[in-house]
Design a protein around this motif. Structure first.
Motif, PDB file in Angstrom:
ATOM      1  N   SER A 169       4.406  10.539  -2.407  1.00 44.42           N
ATOM      2  CA  SER A 169       3.973   9.169  -2.136  1.00 44.42           C
ATOM      3  C   SER A 169       4.719   8.616  -0.938  1.00 44.42           C
ATOM      4  O   SER A 169       5.935   8.767  -0.838  1.00 44.42           O
ATOM      5  CB  SER A 169       4.256   8.266  -3.340  1.00 44.42           C
ATOM      6  N   ILE A 170       3.979   7.969  -0.065  1.00 41.36           N
ATOM      7  CA  ILE A 170       4.562   7.334   1.122  1.00 41.36           C
ATOM      8  C   ILE A 170       4.223   5.853   1.073  1.00 41.36           C
ATOM      9  O   ILE A 170       3.041   5.481   1.072  1.00 41.36           O
ATOM     10  CB  ILE A 170       4.021   7.973   2.413  1.00 41.36           C
ATOM     11  N   ASP A 171       5.259   5.009   1.008  1.00 35.92           N
ATOM     12  CA  ASP A 171       5.056   3.560   0.988  1.00 35.92           C
ATOM     13  C   ASP A 171       4.675   3.050   2.367  1.00 35.92           C
ATOM     14  O   ASP A 171       5.174   3.543   3.381  1.00 35.92           O
ATOM     15  CB  ASP A 171       6.326   2.840   0.520  1.00 35.92           C
ATOM     16  N   ASP A 172       3.807   2.061   2.384  1.00 37.39           N
ATOM     17  CA  ASP A 172       3.388   1.367   3.608  1.00 37.39           C
ATOM     18  C   ASP A 172       2.983   2.313   4.739  1.00 37.39           C
ATOM     19  O   ASP A 172       3.563   2.287   5.826  1.00 37.39           O
ATOM     20  CB  ASP A 172       4.488   0.411   4.083  1.00 37.39           C
ATOM     21  N   PRO A 173       1.975   3.164   4.485  1.00 37.53           N
ATOM     22  CA  PRO A 173       1.532   4.054   5.558  1.00 37.53           C
ATOM     23  C   PRO A 173       0.867   3.255   6.682  1.00 37.53           C
ATOM     24  O   PRO A 173       0.454   2.110   6.476  1.00 37.53           O
ATOM     25  CB  PRO A 173       0.513   4.952   4.861  1.00 37.53           C
ATOM     26  N   ARG A 174       0.784   3.857   7.820  1.00 38.35           N
ATOM     27  CA  ARG A 174       0.116   3.234   8.958  1.00 38.35           C
ATOM     28  C   ARG A 174      -1.315   2.849   8.560  1.00 38.35           C
ATOM     29  O   ARG A 174      -2.023   3.640   7.945  1.00 38.35           O
ATOM     30  CB  ARG A 174       0.085   4.246  10.104  1.00 38.35           C
ATOM     31  N   GLU A 175      -1.733   1.642   8.913  1.00 40.11           N
ATOM     32  CA  GLU A 175      -3.036   1.145   8.477  1.00 40.11           C
ATOM     33  C   GLU A 175      -4.207   1.903   9.080  1.00 40.11           C
ATOM     34  O   GLU A 175      -5.272   1.996   8.461  1.00 40.11           O
ATOM     35  CB  GLU A 175      -3.165  -0.346   8.792  1.00 40.11           C
ATOM     36  N   ASP A 176      -4.043   2.461  10.273  1.00 37.81           N
ATOM     37  CA  ASP A 176      -5.148   3.155  10.938  1.00 37.81           C
ATOM     38  C   ASP A 176      -5.117   4.673  10.721  1.00 37.81           C
ATOM     39  O   ASP A 176      -5.771   5.422  11.432  1.00 37.81           O
ATOM     40  CB  ASP A 176      -5.161   2.834  12.420  1.00 37.81           C
ATOM     41  N   SER A 183       0.840  -1.193   0.000  1.00 35.10           N
ATOM     42  CA  SER A 183       0.000   0.000   0.000  1.00 35.10           C
ATOM     43  C   SER A 183       0.874   1.241   0.000  1.00 35.10           C
ATOM     44  O   SER A 183       2.038   1.208   0.386  1.00 35.10           O
ATOM     45  CB  SER A 183      -0.929  -0.004   1.208  1.00 35.10           C
ATOM     46  N   LYS A 184       0.264   2.333  -0.452  1.00 33.84           N
ATOM     47  CA  LYS A 184       0.949   3.618  -0.387  1.00 33.84           C
ATOM     48  C   LYS A 184      -0.102   4.714  -0.254  1.00 33.84           C
ATOM     49  O   LYS A 184      -1.264   4.547  -0.625  1.00 33.84           O
ATOM     50  CB  LYS A 184       1.865   3.845  -1.575  1.00 33.84           C
ATOM     51  N   LEU A 185       0.336   5.811   0.293  1.00 36.45           N
ATOM     52  CA  LEU A 185      -0.490   6.999   0.428  1.00 36.45           C
ATOM     53  C   LEU A 185       0.043   8.034  -0.547  1.00 36.45           C
ATOM     54  O   LEU A 185       1.240   8.312  -0.558  1.00 36.45           O
ATOM     55  CB  LEU A 185      -0.412   7.539   1.858  1.00 36.45           C
ATOM     56  N   GLU A 186      -0.824   8.550  -1.401  1.00 31.83           N
ATOM     57  CA  GLU A 186      -0.443   9.624  -2.308  1.00 31.83           C
ATOM     58  C   GLU A 186      -1.145  10.899  -1.867  1.00 31.83           C
ATOM     59  O   GLU A 186      -2.368  10.916  -1.686  1.00 31.83           O
ATOM     60  CB  GLU A 186      -0.848   9.309  -3.751  1.00 31.83           C
ATOM     61  N   MET A 187      -0.355  11.950  -1.692  1.00 33.15           N
ATOM     62  CA  MET A 187      -0.902  13.257  -1.332  1.00 33.15           C
ATOM     63  C   MET A 187      -0.621  14.200  -2.491  1.00 33.15           C
ATOM     64  O   MET A 187       0.520  14.325  -2.931  1.00 33.15           O
ATOM     65  CB  MET A 187      -0.253  13.774  -0.050  1.00 33.15           C
ATOM     66  N   GLU A 188      -1.664  14.840  -2.982  1.00 38.16           N
ATOM     67  CA  GLU A 188      -1.536  15.696  -4.155  1.00 38.16           C
ATOM     68  C   GLU A 188      -1.697  17.165  -3.768  1.00 38.16           C
ATOM     69  O   GLU A 188      -2.608  17.533  -3.037  1.00 38.16           O
ATOM     70  CB  GLU A 188      -2.605  15.309  -5.170  1.00 38.16           C
TER      71      GLU A 188
END
Length: 72
Positions: A21-28, A4-9
């Motif tokens: 992009s942040i790889d393996d963000p915290r699940e919660d 998973s990753k988090l993308e912030m635009e």
């Protein structure tokens, strides 16, 4: 296996998109936490683009990819 990753635009001062992009963000991780982090990035001018400062948070998304290894 899932990745998973988090993308912030964001938008910079010329209106161009800038994505972090942040790889393996915290699940919660919550929307409120992501918004707060994005606002902090904008307010503190933490990142600059080739065309100028980041001036606005535009959106964010979680991306989950399923990877299946093949036995060959």
């Amino acid at each position: 296996m899932e990745k998973s990753k988090l993308e912030m635009e964001f938008k910079d001062e010329t209106g161009k998109k800038f994505t972090i992009s942040i790889d393996d963000p915290r699940e919660d991780l919550t929307e409120v936490e992501v918004r707060a982090a994005m606002d902090e990035i904008v307010n503190r001018n933490i990142f600059f683009t080739a065309t100028g400062e980041i001036v606005a948070a535009e959106g964010a998304r979680f991306i989950t990819t399923t990877i299946e290894e093949l036995a060959i």
